[in-house]
Design an enzyme around this catalytic site. Sequence first.
Site, PDB file in Angstrom:
ATOM      1  N   ASP A   1       0.841  -1.196   0.000  1.00  0.00           N
ATOM      2  CA  ASP A   1       0.000   0.000   0.000  1.00  0.00           C
ATOM      3  C   ASP A   1       0.877   1.246   0.000  1.00  0.00           C
ATOM      4  OD1 ASP A   1      -2.846   0.914   0.196  1.00  0.00           O
ATOM      5  OD2 ASP A   1      -2.033   2.002   1.905  1.00  0.00           O
TER       6      ASP A   1
ATOM      7  N   HIS B   1      -3.115  14.311   0.967  1.00  0.00           N
ATOM      8  CA  HIS B   1      -3.217  13.482   2.170  1.00  0.00           C
ATOM      9  C   HIS B   1      -1.926  13.547   2.990  1.00  0.00           C
ATOM     10  CE1 HIS B   1      -4.270  10.117   4.764  1.00  0.00           C
ATOM     11  NE2 HIS B   1      -3.190   9.470   4.388  1.00  0.00           N
TER      12      HIS B   1
ATOM     13  N   GLU C   1      -9.535   4.407   4.798  1.00  0.00           N
ATOM     14  CA  GLU C   1      -8.769   5.087   3.766  1.00  0.00           C
ATOM     15  C   GLU C   1      -9.380   4.710   2.421  1.00  0.00           C
ATOM     16  OE1 GLU C   1      -4.571   4.410   4.141  1.00  0.00           O
ATOM     17  OE2 GLU C   1      -4.426   5.769   5.859  1.00  0.00           O
TER      18      GLU C   1
ATOM     19  N   GLU D   1      -9.348   4.299  -1.335  1.00  0.00           N
ATOM     20  CA  GLU D   1      -8.257   4.093  -2.278  1.00  0.00           C
ATOM     21  C   GLU D   1      -8.750   3.374  -3.537  1.00  0.00           C
ATOM     22  OE1 GLU D   1      -4.809   2.245  -0.604  1.00  0.00           O
ATOM     23  OE2 GLU D   1      -5.083   3.152   1.380  1.00  0.00           O
TER      24      GLU D   1
ATOM     25  N   ASP E   1      -8.475   0.721   3.038  1.00  0.00           N
ATOM     26  CA  ASP E   1      -7.371   0.300   3.894  1.00  0.00           C
ATOM     27  C   ASP E   1      -7.687   0.747   5.322  1.00  0.00           C
ATOM     28  OD1 ASP E   1      -4.844  -0.757   4.543  1.00  0.00           O
ATOM     29  OD2 ASP E   1      -3.918   1.212   4.370  1.00  0.00           O
TER      30      ASP E   1
ATOM     31  N   ARG F   1      -5.790   4.282  14.090  1.00  0.00           N
ATOM     32  CA  ARG F   1      -4.847   5.396  14.186  1.00  0.00           C
ATOM     33  C   ARG F   1      -4.104   5.434  15.514  1.00  0.00           C
ATOM     34  NH1 ARG F   1      -4.057   6.511   8.948  1.00  0.00           N
ATOM     35  NH2 ARG F   1      -5.982   7.112   7.890  1.00  0.00           N
TER      36      ARG F   1
ATOM     37  N   GLN G   1      -1.531   2.636  15.326  1.00  0.00           N
ATOM     38  CA  GLN G   1      -0.533   3.039  14.334  1.00  0.00           C
ATOM     39  C   GLN G   1       0.407   4.108  14.886  1.00  0.00           C
ATOM     40  OE1 GLN G   1      -2.329   4.651  10.810  1.00  0.00           O
ATOM     41  NE2 GLN G   1      -0.381   5.131   9.816  1.00  0.00           N
TER      42      GLN G   1
ATOM     43  N   LYS H   1      -2.610  -1.509  10.686  1.00  0.00           N
ATOM     44  CA  LYS H   1      -3.106  -1.657   9.319  1.00  0.00           C
ATOM     45  C   LYS H   1      -3.438  -3.106   8.955  1.00  0.00           C
ATOM     46  CE  LYS H   1      -2.226   2.556   7.475  1.00  0.00           C
ATOM     47  NZ  LYS H   1      -3.156   3.369   6.677  1.00  0.00           N
TER      48      LYS H   1
ATOM     49  N   THR I   1      -8.159  -5.233   5.110  1.00  0.00           N
ATOM     50  CA  THR I   1      -8.238  -4.386   3.923  1.00  0.00           C
ATOM     51  C   THR I   1      -9.379  -4.931   3.089  1.00  0.00           C
ATOM     52  OG1 THR I   1      -5.840  -3.990   3.917  1.00  0.00           O
ATOM     53  CG2 THR I   1      -7.026  -3.578   1.861  1.00  0.00           C
TER      54      THR I   1
ATOM     55  N   GLU J   1      -8.299  13.036   8.497  1.00  0.00           N
ATOM     56  CA  GLU J   1      -8.210  14.323   7.793  1.00  0.00           C
ATOM     57  C   GLU J   1      -9.540  15.059   7.851  1.00  0.00           C
ATOM     58  OE1 GLU J   1      -6.089  14.406   3.780  1.00  0.00           O
ATOM     59  OE2 GLU J   1      -6.682  12.309   4.006  1.00  0.00           O
TER      60      GLU J   1
END
Length: 414
Positions: free
Chosen positions: A109, A116, A182, A184, A216, A220, A223, A236, A240, A341
Amino acid sequence: MTVISIPAGSLFGVDNLPYGVFSTADTGRRVGVRVGGSVVDLSKALSDPAAALFAHPTLNAFMAQGRDRWVEVRAQVTELVSGEIADEAVFAIDDVTMHMPIAVADYVDFYASENHATNLGKLFRPDSAALFPNWKHLPVGYHGRSSTVVVSGTDIVRPCGQRKAPTDGAPTFGPSVRLDIEAEIGFIVGVGSPMGSSITPDQFAEHCFGAVVLNDWSARDIQAWEYVPLGPNLGKSFATSISPWVVPLQALEAARIDTPVQDPTPLPYLRGEEKWGLEIDLAVEWNGDYVSRPPYRQMYWSPAQMLAHITVNGAAASTGDLIGSGTVSGPEKDQRGAFIELTWNGTEPVTVAGEQRTFLEDGDEISISATAPGPSGGRIGFGEVRARVLPAAGETRQAKSNRPGVQRRRHGRA
């Protein structure tokens, strides 16, 4: 015999013809193609030897045959769906169950959106440059876990792990309280390359079979504590999700555009003559409300450059490799493809179904869809990747109510 009716404006007309793996109540898994509101069983609709390729539970056997074969079969399928098809080879989309379209060989990934990466840099390094020094010189990525790639409709269990907020004296263990998405696009390798060789950007179409929508999932808090110095791992690797329909690369010809200007000029192994920016529009739905519409055209690094970077050191590529683009984000707030975000790390809640929300709660459902320009002036669709968040494994109701950061919803359910 059946003639498939394709409604005007359908995202699944003959310009698209995405492949997927399906089953019915009476039959096992095999490969089909979507046309309008129908699925055509290619193992029954085509003649041998093509038919035998599609009597498999994944697309891998077909993908491994290479681009000439992909082009040949696509032409056959286009002709097939424009005429009469045997009744036993056509199913209504609501009468089939979709499955993983590929056996994932490997998963990498990337972090290819400048918007971003800049937003996260501002959030976590406000007194430093938003982008790290290497970001505009190479596509930054991490190696994911192929065994936890799942198809749309698979529920996602909230992950557990170590967490340590800046104000905590020591790490604690428990369910993530900052679960995120996420949005994607994922690219699937059809033909690999042997160890010790590499793939150039202009060879991308010889190796990439098609694309899917990808989520994904990201914890947080887990992470943030683990990623220094070697990058994401447990935050992560728990899940997925991908959409069940694989849009062939050929169907995206009309969507091809230049990438944004890359300055400084990339090193020679990342340069090519072919355009592999893509005009794809994503949409993120949170509990039934659309909260973001990320534009893929803003992505700084192209999928052709990602594949070139993966293999430039001589690493082998394999049929079924999955390449995630990284979060797709645009310059506007409503174009941000991750909730970290969108809510500015939880400090700016958004309204979802009448509630103020930051990160994901148990029971939340996320859907990410995508469309692109088609060759005849219309649009083609990728379908959606949808999933619901389940409580952490073994977590009791009392433990959940005491979990740091859990908000009680207005309707009384935690």
